[in-house]
Write a protein that holds these residues in place. Structure first.
Motif, PDB file in Angstrom:
ATOM      1  N   ILE A  51      11.072  34.458  -9.271  1.00  0.00           N
ATOM      2  CA  ILE A  51      11.079  33.951 -10.646  1.00  0.00           C
ATOM      3  C   ILE A  51       9.674  34.008 -11.236  1.00  0.00           C
ATOM      4  CG2 ILE A  51      11.456  31.898 -12.080  1.00  0.00           C
ATOM      5  CD1 ILE A  51      13.768  31.197 -10.104  1.00  0.00           C
ATOM      6  N   ARG A  52       8.668  33.599 -10.465  1.00  0.00           N
ATOM      7  CA  ARG A  52       7.282  33.633 -10.965  1.00  0.00           C
ATOM      8  C   ARG A  52       6.855  35.048 -11.334  1.00  0.00           C
ATOM      9  NH1 ARG A  52       5.614  30.359  -5.945  1.00  0.00           N
ATOM     10  NH2 ARG A  52       6.491  28.350  -6.490  1.00  0.00           N
ATOM     11  N   TYR A  53       7.137  35.997 -10.440  1.00  0.00           N
ATOM     12  CA  TYR A  53       6.780  37.386 -10.723  1.00  0.00           C
ATOM     13  C   TYR A  53       7.532  37.903 -11.943  1.00  0.00           C
ATOM     14  CZ  TYR A  53       4.198  37.844  -6.335  1.00  0.00           C
ATOM     15  OH  TYR A  53       3.275  37.701  -5.329  1.00  0.00           O
ATOM     16  N   ALA A  54       8.800  37.551 -12.054  1.00  0.00           N
ATOM     17  CA  ALA A  54       9.613  38.014 -13.186  1.00  0.00           C
ATOM     18  C   ALA A  54       9.112  37.420 -14.504  1.00  0.00           C
ATOM     19  CB  ALA A  54      11.075  37.654 -12.957  1.00  0.00           C
ATOM     20  N   VAL A  55       8.744  36.140 -14.487  1.00  0.00           N
ATOM     21  CA  VAL A  55       8.226  35.492 -15.698  1.00  0.00           C
ATOM     22  C   VAL A  55       6.918  36.156 -16.117  1.00  0.00           C
ATOM     23  CG1 VAL A  55       7.201  33.365 -16.604  1.00  0.00           C
ATOM     24  CG2 VAL A  55       9.381  33.284 -15.393  1.00  0.00           C
ATOM     25  N   ARG A  56       6.022  36.351 -15.159  1.00  0.00           N
ATOM     26  CA  ARG A  56       4.739  36.984 -15.497  1.00  0.00           C
ATOM     27  C   ARG A  56       4.952  38.407 -16.010  1.00  0.00           C
ATOM     28  NH1 ARG A  56       0.555  37.338 -10.852  1.00  0.00           N
ATOM     29  NH2 ARG A  56       1.786  39.162 -10.361  1.00  0.00           N
ATOM     30  N   ALA A  57       5.842  39.163 -15.387  1.00  0.00           N
ATOM     31  CA  ALA A  57       6.128  40.533 -15.835  1.00  0.00           C
ATOM     32  C   ALA A  57       6.745  40.528 -17.236  1.00  0.00           C
ATOM     33  CB  ALA A  57       7.063  41.225 -14.846  1.00  0.00           C
ATOM     34  N   HIS A  58       7.637  39.578 -17.482  1.00  0.00           N
ATOM     35  CA  HIS A  58       8.267  39.472 -18.799  1.00  0.00           C
ATOM     36  C   HIS A  58       7.222  39.197 -19.877  1.00  0.00           C
ATOM     37  CE1 HIS A  58      11.230  38.391 -21.842  1.00  0.00           C
ATOM     38  NE2 HIS A  58      10.491  37.318 -22.075  1.00  0.00           N
ATOM     39  N   LEU A  59       6.332  38.268 -19.616  1.00  0.00           N
ATOM     40  CA  LEU A  59       5.284  37.948 -20.587  1.00  0.00           C
ATOM     41  C   LEU A  59       4.287  39.106 -20.725  1.00  0.00           C
ATOM     42  CD1 LEU A  59       4.698  34.191 -19.715  1.00  0.00           C
ATOM     43  CD2 LEU A  59       5.907  35.131 -21.704  1.00  0.00           C
ATOM     44  N   TYR A  60       4.035  39.814 -19.640  1.00  0.00           N
ATOM     45  CA  TYR A  60       3.162  40.989 -19.687  1.00  0.00           C
ATOM     46  C   TYR A  60       3.742  42.040 -20.633  1.00  0.00           C
ATOM     47  CZ  TYR A  60       0.677  45.175 -18.146  1.00  0.00           C
ATOM     48  OH  TYR A  60      -0.063  46.332 -18.111  1.00  0.00           O
ATOM     49  N   ASP A  61       5.028  42.259 -20.534  1.00  0.00           N
ATOM     50  CA  ASP A  61       5.692  43.258 -21.382  1.00  0.00           C
ATOM     51  C   ASP A  61       5.711  42.852 -22.852  1.00  0.00           C
ATOM     52  OD1 ASP A  61       6.167  44.861 -19.189  1.00  0.00           O
ATOM     53  OD2 ASP A  61       8.226  44.121 -18.894  1.00  0.00           O
ATOM     54  N   ARG A 113       2.578  32.213 -23.194  1.00  0.00           N
ATOM     55  CA  ARG A 113       2.063  33.568 -23.399  1.00  0.00           C
ATOM     56  C   ARG A 113       1.120  33.893 -22.246  1.00  0.00           C
ATOM     57  NH1 ARG A 113      -3.074  32.751 -25.146  1.00  0.00           N
ATOM     58  NH2 ARG A 113      -3.385  30.754 -26.203  1.00  0.00           N
ATOM     59  N   ILE A 114       1.041  35.170 -21.938  1.00  0.00           N
ATOM     60  CA  ILE A 114       0.191  35.611 -20.836  1.00  0.00           C
ATOM     61  C   ILE A 114      -1.269  35.614 -21.272  1.00  0.00           C
ATOM     62  CG2 ILE A 114       0.326  38.088 -21.329  1.00  0.00           C
ATOM     63  CD1 ILE A 114       0.760  38.363 -18.187  1.00  0.00           C
ATOM     64  N   THR A 115      -2.146  35.311 -20.342  1.00  0.00           N
ATOM     65  CA  THR A 115      -3.593  35.320 -20.604  1.00  0.00           C
ATOM     66  C   THR A 115      -4.201  36.595 -20.017  1.00  0.00           C
ATOM     67  OG1 THR A 115      -4.114  34.218 -18.528  1.00  0.00           O
ATOM     68  CG2 THR A 115      -3.697  32.797 -20.452  1.00  0.00           C
ATOM     69  N   ALA A 116      -5.482  36.780 -20.252  1.00  0.00           N
ATOM     70  CA  ALA A 116      -6.182  37.940 -19.684  1.00  0.00           C
ATOM     71  C   ALA A 116      -6.108  37.918 -18.158  1.00  0.00           C
ATOM     72  CB  ALA A 116      -7.628  37.958 -20.156  1.00  0.00           C
ATOM     73  N   ALA A 117      -6.235  36.732 -17.571  1.00  0.00           N
ATOM     74  CA  ALA A 117      -6.138  36.617 -16.107  1.00  0.00           C
ATOM     75  C   ALA A 117      -4.740  36.992 -15.624  1.00  0.00           C
ATOM     76  CB  ALA A 117      -6.484  35.203 -15.664  1.00  0.00           C
ATOM     77  N   GLY A 118      -3.724  36.638 -16.386  1.00  0.00           N
ATOM     78  CA  GLY A 118      -2.353  36.997 -16.032  1.00  0.00           C
ATOM     79  C   GLY A 118      -2.108  38.490 -16.135  1.00  0.00           C
ATOM     80  N   ILE A 119      -2.677  39.109 -17.167  1.00  0.00           N
ATOM     81  CA  ILE A 119      -2.554  40.564 -17.325  1.00  0.00           C
ATOM     82  C   ILE A 119      -3.198  41.266 -16.141  1.00  0.00           C
ATOM     83  CG2 ILE A 119      -3.336  42.533 -18.705  1.00  0.00           C
ATOM     84  CD1 ILE A 119      -3.049  40.644 -21.180  1.00  0.00           C
ATOM     85  N   LEU A 120      -4.387  40.831 -15.784  1.00  0.00           N
ATOM     86  CA  LEU A 120      -5.100  41.419 -14.659  1.00  0.00           C
ATOM     87  C   LEU A 120      -4.336  41.229 -13.348  1.00  0.00           C
ATOM     88  CD1 LEU A 120      -7.699  42.956 -14.065  1.00  0.00           C
ATOM     89  CD2 LEU A 120      -8.810  40.760 -13.682  1.00  0.00           C
ATOM     90  N   ALA A 121      -3.818  40.027 -13.123  1.00  0.00           N
ATOM     91  CA  ALA A 121      -3.050  39.743 -11.900  1.00  0.00           C
ATOM     92  C   ALA A 121      -1.798  40.611 -11.839  1.00  0.00           C
ATOM     93  CB  ALA A 121      -2.676  38.270 -11.843  1.00  0.00           C
TER      94      ALA A 121
END
Length: 88
Positions: A11-21, A75-83
């Motif tokens: 779920i965490r990976y999916a949420v981060r990927a969703h916000l990245y997109d 919303r995703i942050t710069a650190a989230g985009i990088l991760a």
């Protein structure tokens, strides 16, 4: 069937990927759940909130609130985009 921990990580990976997109767009837990429910079965708003809370603690996601403060938008942050990009 995945273990509870594996489901939480999925779920965490999916949420981060969703916000990245959807960079630059803040979304509520309900909106995120509706979009991810095609990928992850029986997903709840509480699971999304928990995943977002951890990602916020890791500075990978930021919280925006409505004017009255009753609704949280993520919303995703710069650190989230990088991760996310490093995880590929």
């Amino acid at each position: 069937m995945p273990s509870d921990q594996e489901r939480l990580e999925e779920i965490r990976y999916a949420v981060r990927a969703h916000l990245y997109d959807r960079q630059g767009v803040s979304q509520s837990a309900g909106t995120i759940r509706r979009n991810l429910s095609r990928e992850i079965r029986d997903l709840t708003d509480a699971e999304i909130e928990d995943a977002c809370r951890l990602l916020v603690d890791l500075d990978q996601v930021a919280i925006d609130t409505s004017e009255l403060g009753s609704t949280r938008y993520y919303r995703i942050t710069a650190a989230g985009i990088l991760a996310h990009e490093r995880a590929r």
